[in-house]
Design a protein around this motif. Structure first.
Motif: not given
Length: 358
Positions: A255-277
């Motif tokens: 099954i697929l699981g999802t996690v929702f985060l609510y952040t500011d516009y300054k969030v670095p998306f690529e860094k967040l992807r690296e951290e998730l990995k």
């Protein structure tokens, strides 16, 4: 009369009785020997307790034939009670044969389902087989008991006549009983439909009545759902035929699981992807198939970020979601606190604006 009762039986009757006993013992021992030999053969794979479970009903069947022998009544001096002996023999045969059939059905079920492990991670086929045989076993046992009861009652002439007269004069009562039994019959038919179509199976993860749980038991008339907090939700089988519900493991357990985060516009998306990995690769809860970060919404106050991940089953997916949510929030707190959601207020100094004009 007393002299006739105490009369010594003839040698011929005694010979017939002992011959019948000997034949019954030989048949019984031969059957047990064959079953034990088959049980040792790995090609047949009979359970070790097979002989023990069917030996008693088999013995009672042979005993019913012995009781029916006229030589036994002659040996005991009870020729006048022949009708009673025949009746007892018939009832004993019906009961023991019914018992034997039920034991055989249960043994066949054990032979089939023991090759499937319901508790394994990839247990879809095992749950299908277990559900089908569990429901079909109950249906067959129910039908066998009903038929055996009917045959036993029909062996009594008096009851047969009473039954015919009741059926002939109980038209209105039959209609009332029919309406009363409509729901029960509908539930039984729904149970049969579940066994064949299998909208649910044993150990399926479902959401019913707003509750998340697993299918714990399926009977002909009701289904037991084990809720995550150890409560039990009991529903009629017709519920799963007539009403919509969620089945998270209908075709596969993963099954697929999802996690929702609510952040500011300054969030670095690529860094967040690296951290998730990094988080997913460091835990055994992730099955290694799906991982991604997506921006799913943006409002005037925050950005909605969805972390997507996969797991082998729903309980593992729940634990994985909890872990990822905690780790990502901690990562933003420690490395990018300005990315956490906050409100901005802009103040304008009107006096400074007037001085600038002058």
């Amino acid at each position: 009369m007393q002299e006739e009762f105490l009369k010594i039986p003839s040698n011929q009757s005694l010979l017939y009785v002992f011959g019948g006993l000997l034949l019954m013992v030989l048949i019984y021992l031969f059957t047990i020997m064959v079953l034990r030999k088959i049980g040792k053969d790995p090609n047949y794979l009979l359970p070790p307790e097979t002989v023990k479970k069917i030996s008693l009903p088999l013995f009672l069947i042979l005993l019913s034939f012995l009781i029916r022998m006229g030589s036994l009544r002659e040996l005991l001096g009870l020729e006048d009670f022949g009708a009673w002996f025949r009746k007892v023999s018939t009832l004993l045969f019906i009961v023991s044969f019914t018992w034997l059939l039920i034991r055989i059905i249960k043994l066949i079920k054990q032979l089939v389902i023991r090759n499937y492990d319901v508790h394994s991670p990839n247990n879809l086929k095992a749950r299908k087989v277990y559900t089908q045989f569990t429901i079909l076993e109950r249906i067959l046992i129910f039908l066998i008991i009903i038929m055996a009861t009917g045959v036993a009652l029909m062996s009594f002439e008096e009851i047969r006549e009473i039954g015919i007269s009741i059926f002939a004069s109980a038209g209105v009562a039959g209609i009332i009983i029919g309406f009363s039994a409509q729901k029960m019959i509908g539930a039984i038919l729904a149970g049969i439909q579940i066994a064949i179509a299998q909208p649910i199976k044993i150990d399926d993860v479902v959401v019913v009545e707003g509750e998340w749980g697993r299918i714990e038991q399926i009977t002909l008339t009701y289904v037991v759902v084990a809720i995550w907090d150890k409560r039990r939700l009991v529903l009629p089988t017709t519920y799963f035929i007539e009403k919509p519900f969620q089945n998270w493991t209908k075709t596969t357990a993963d099954i697929l699981g999802t996690v929702f985060l609510y952040t500011d516009y300054k969030v670095p998306f690529e860094k967040l992807r690296e951290e998730l990995k990094r988080i997913l690769e460091s835990t055994d809860l992730w099955d290694g198939k799906v991982q991604n970060i997506q921006v799913t919404n943006a409002t005037g106050s925050h950005v909605e970020v969805r972390a997507l991940m996969s797991a082998k089953d729903s309980p593992t997916a729940w634990d994985l979601r909890v872990l990822v949510r905690e780790k990502l929030i901690t990562y933003l707190q420690e490395n990018y606190p300005e990315s956490l959601p906050h409100s901005r207020v802009f103040l304008k100094d009107e006096r400074k604006k007037e001085l600038d004009k002058n």
